[in-house]
Design an enzyme around this catalytic site. Structure first.
Site, PDB file in Angstrom:
ATOM      1  N   GLU A 129       1.328  -1.271  15.075  1.00  0.00           N
ATOM      2  CA  GLU A 129       1.777   0.095  14.786  1.00  0.00           C
ATOM      3  C   GLU A 129       2.493   0.748  15.961  1.00  0.00           C
ATOM      4  OE1 GLU A 129      -1.275  -1.100  14.231  1.00  0.00           O
ATOM      5  OE2 GLU A 129      -1.345  -1.197  12.047  1.00  0.00           O
ATOM      6  N   HIS A 139      -2.594   7.396   2.872  1.00  0.00           N
ATOM      7  CA  HIS A 139      -4.044   7.196   2.723  1.00  0.00           C
ATOM      8  C   HIS A 139      -4.803   8.021   3.760  1.00  0.00           C
ATOM      9  CE1 HIS A 139      -2.509   3.830   0.399  1.00  0.00           C
ATOM     10  NE2 HIS A 139      -3.716   3.568  -0.055  1.00  0.00           N
ATOM     11  N   ARG A 161      -3.337   9.177  -1.052  1.00  0.00           N
ATOM     12  CA  ARG A 161      -3.470   7.769  -1.383  1.00  0.00           C
ATOM     13  C   ARG A 161      -2.466   7.332  -2.446  1.00  0.00           C
ATOM     14  NH1 ARG A 161      -9.172   4.861  -3.093  1.00  0.00           N
ATOM     15  NH2 ARG A 161      -8.456   2.733  -2.779  1.00  0.00           N
ATOM     16  N   PHE A 215      -3.993   4.915  11.530  1.00  0.00           N
ATOM     17  CA  PHE A 215      -3.320   4.157  12.585  1.00  0.00           C
ATOM     18  C   PHE A 215      -2.053   4.882  13.060  1.00  0.00           C
ATOM     19  CE2 PHE A 215      -5.067   0.626   9.732  1.00  0.00           C
ATOM     20  CZ  PHE A 215      -6.333   0.778  10.260  1.00  0.00           C
ATOM     21  N   SER A 227       0.818  -1.221   0.000  1.00  0.00           N
ATOM     22  CA  SER A 227       0.000   0.000   0.000  1.00  0.00           C
ATOM     23  C   SER A 227       0.841   1.256   0.000  1.00  0.00           C
ATOM     24  CB  SER A 227      -0.902   0.018   1.233  1.00  0.00           C
ATOM     25  OG  SER A 227      -1.667  -1.149   1.293  1.00  0.00           O
TER      26      SER A 227
END
Lengths: 347, 291
Positions: A89, A140, A198, A114, A68
């Site tokens: 995380e 994101h 993103r 997160f 990602s």
């Protein structure tokens, strides 16, 4: 020790080149018919890998999001300096602080929701307070994850991070500016929170801006009727809005406030003096983010029509991102309409 | 003592017993200055601190930032009051600095601060972070090809925090033999016995299941503590190593031992004098205690 170091690389090689992963990716591709390289604008891993060529201090970590974030591109080139912490995380960000205390410069990437919220205490206590050179990359951000839902939307992270002392906060408007931010970040003192979109962000800067400086906003367009101060993804929408308003004879100054902290107070003061109104635009709750930061300056410095625009203190709807941007008036049409309202101009 | 402290120094057991006593006495003295302090959770780890700092850690008080030094993370940061005098005693700063303990602008608060105190390798206070910090330090050692070891002292109560197990999982996954955890298993957290508040046992099984090599010892038995530390494997690929040290909260002062009342407190009058003389007398051998 050599064996141990090599082993990090081996672990990652297995993880990234394992049959299972390849099969899964192949499956997804065939089902969806999407090209393999779906995020051409996301240069995070590539740029960090370039920087790491000449700087042995740079290490990169992720929490099971190497694809990602495209930090996989870093892992492929520097497997011995890439660590996947799995879905953990807080552990990742605290461990990055431990690494920084030993002289490394860790870049740790995960979804903004997160990074900036789940792990907020680790950023405060382990990174910012002891002034560790940890760069937390929240990708994101905002509502860019669309239908993934409230848990994956991040419209609070700037607000959370702003109240942490000694933390530099930067939002990237596009891939070229992200390169400039990353280059400027390597030797920047203390901890940083870097907010990314993103990876499909529309281009604002046609090349890596050579005059980029942390803490110094970029004025992208001059005007006297209105100043739009935008950050991150909303810089592009704001420029488009300024174009449309120009067609109606309204001149709009557009400021890319890429650094939220420390805030470029001077550019706000000047805008308050030289233009007739100020509008802030951000992909974030209007409480606590860029709008609040600018309001804090204006209320002390100037009396001027002012409006904050963003997500109006609500949990955002789910839906395709484009529909969400339209719904929240965070696209060019929306920002234009809000600007008109502030100026009390009919379309 | 300003010479570089070599690895595995050969300190006598009686000297280390004296240093553990010193930790407890200084804790009493400093708590009186501040008006409050964590007695009992410092007393439980006095022998562990003494062996680590006087006999084991590879450190150089004249060069606190020495890149090849062993690191120590006091994850149970509330025991800092016992660590401060040790660092002064070793020469990281003059002992007189400690007279400022907790005063306005002092470097010395209830929890250790790496920005202000030479010899503190990482700040702590919020429980559950320390093992992650130590994990990062050990990973950095691997990346930079340095052979230092990283020690992290955890309280047993803080094992309730999920982040501890995130770190334990990662250390096992990356086979960080240079990472050494120490659980000060003193049985009590603030609200009561750990097994009643939120049980942490079976500790050995839990850490083994996460890929650690586990040693379980009596944390007040100096010979056992010394032997365990000197028997640790050097940094390298293998398993992270966990020492679960069974201890007694408040150890050294009878009315504090296993008492919930002395997690934080301030001793005055005869209570202070009694505590002082009990500590001066030193720990009695375990056999006599049980008699």
């Amino acid at each position: 020790m050599m064996g141990a170091v090599d082993n990090i690389g081996q672990d990652q090689s297995t993880l990234f080149r394992g049959n299972e992963t390849e099969l899964r990716l192949k499956d997804e591709k065939s089902v969806r018919g999407t090209p393999a390289k779906s995020m051409p604008a996301f240069i995070l891993g590539e740029e960090l890998a370039d920087l790491a060529e000449s700087d042995p201090r740079i290490v990169v970590a992720t929490a099971d999001l190497a694809n990602s974030s495209r930090t996989r591109d870093f892992a492929n080139r520097h497997p011995d300096r890439f660590i996947d912490f799995g879905i953990a995380e807080r552990n990742m960000i605290t461990a990055a602080a431990g690494m920084a205390s030993c002289g490394l410069v860790p870049y740790v990437a995960t979804f903004a929701s997160f990074a900036g919220i789940l792990a907020a205490e680790a950023i405060k206590t382990d990174c910012a307070y002891p002034r560790m050179k940890v760069r937390v990359l929240g990708h994101h951000s905002g509502i860019s994850m669309g239908f993934y839902g409230t848990s994956h939307h991040s419209t609070e992270d700037i607000g959370m991070m702003r109240t942490i002392a000694d933390l530099t906060i930067v939002c990237a408007a596009d891939a070229n500016q992200l390169r400039a931010i990353l280059r400027a970040s390597v030797d920047h003192p203390g901890a940083m929170y870097i907010r990314l979109g993103r990876g499909r962000d529309a281009e604002v800067y046609s090349e890596v801006p050579s005059d980029f400086a942390l803490g110094k906003a970029s004025t992208l367009r001059e005007g006297t009727d209105l100043t739009i101060i935008a950050t991150g993804s909303q810089v592009h929408a704001s420029l488009a809005a300024a174009d449309r308003l120009a067609g109606e004879g309204i001149t709009v100054r557009v400021i890319d406030m890429h650094t939220i902290k420390p805030l470029d107070v001077d550019v706000i003061r000047t805008a308050a003096r030289e233009t007739k109104a100020i509008l802030t635009v951000e992909e974030h709750n209007i409480i606590g983010g860029l709008g609040s930061a600018v309001a804090e300056v204006l209320v002390e410095e100037a009396r001027i029509p002012f409006r904050r625009h963003g997500v109006m203190d609500e949990f955002s709807l789910i839906g395709p991102p484009a529909a969400l941007y339209a719904h929240y008036r965070l696209d060019a049409d929306g920002v234009t309409a809000v600007a008109r309202e502030l100026l009390d101009v009919r379309s | 003592m300003t010479d570089k402290l070599d690895d595995r120094r050969n300190m006598s057991q009686s000297y280390l017993a004296d240093r553990a006593k010193f930790v407890r006495l200084e804790t009493l003295r400093l708590t009186r200055i501040a008006g409050a302090g964590h007695y009992s959770s410092t007393f439980s780890c006095a022998e562990l601190l003494a062996v680590l700092y006087y006999a084991h850690l590879r450190i150089d008080p004249a060069n606190p930032q020495w890149p090849d030094r062993d690191r120590f993370v006091l994850s149970k940061g509330h025991a800092a009051i016992g660590l401060y005098p040790v660092l002064a005693d070793l020469g990281f700063y003059p002992p007189s600095k400690l007279d400022d303990f907790t005063r306005l602008g002092s470097a010395f608060g209830d929890h250790p601060d790496m920005k202000k105190i030479p010899g503190i390798d990482f700040s702590s206070g919020s429980l559950g972070h320390g093992l992650s910090v130590a994990l990062g330090m050990a990973l950095a050692g691997r990346v930079a090809k340095r052979d230092y070891r990283v020690y992290c002292m955890l309280g047993d109560g803080e094992l309730n925090e999920g982040q501890v197990w995130e770190a334990a999982m990662a250390a096992g996954h990356y086979k960080l033999q240079g990472l050494v955890g120490i659980v000060d298993r003193n049985q009590l957290s603030i609200d009561g016995p750990t097994e009643k508040v939120m049980s942490v046992e079976p500790l050995e099984d839990r850490f083994r299941a996460f890929g650690w090599e586990v040693h379980r010892i009596d944390g007040h038995d100096l010979a056992a503590v010394m032997e365990t530390f000197s028997g640790l494997k050097p940094a390298g690929e293998g398993k992270p190593q966990m020492i679960i040290a069974d201890t007694i909260k408040g150890k050294g002062v009878k009315y504090m031992e296993l008492s919930l009342d002395w997690h934080v407190g301030n001793l005055v009058g005869a209570d202070y004098d009694d505590a002082w003389s009990e500590i001066e007398a030193g720990l009695q051998p375990r056999v006599e205690e049980n008699a």
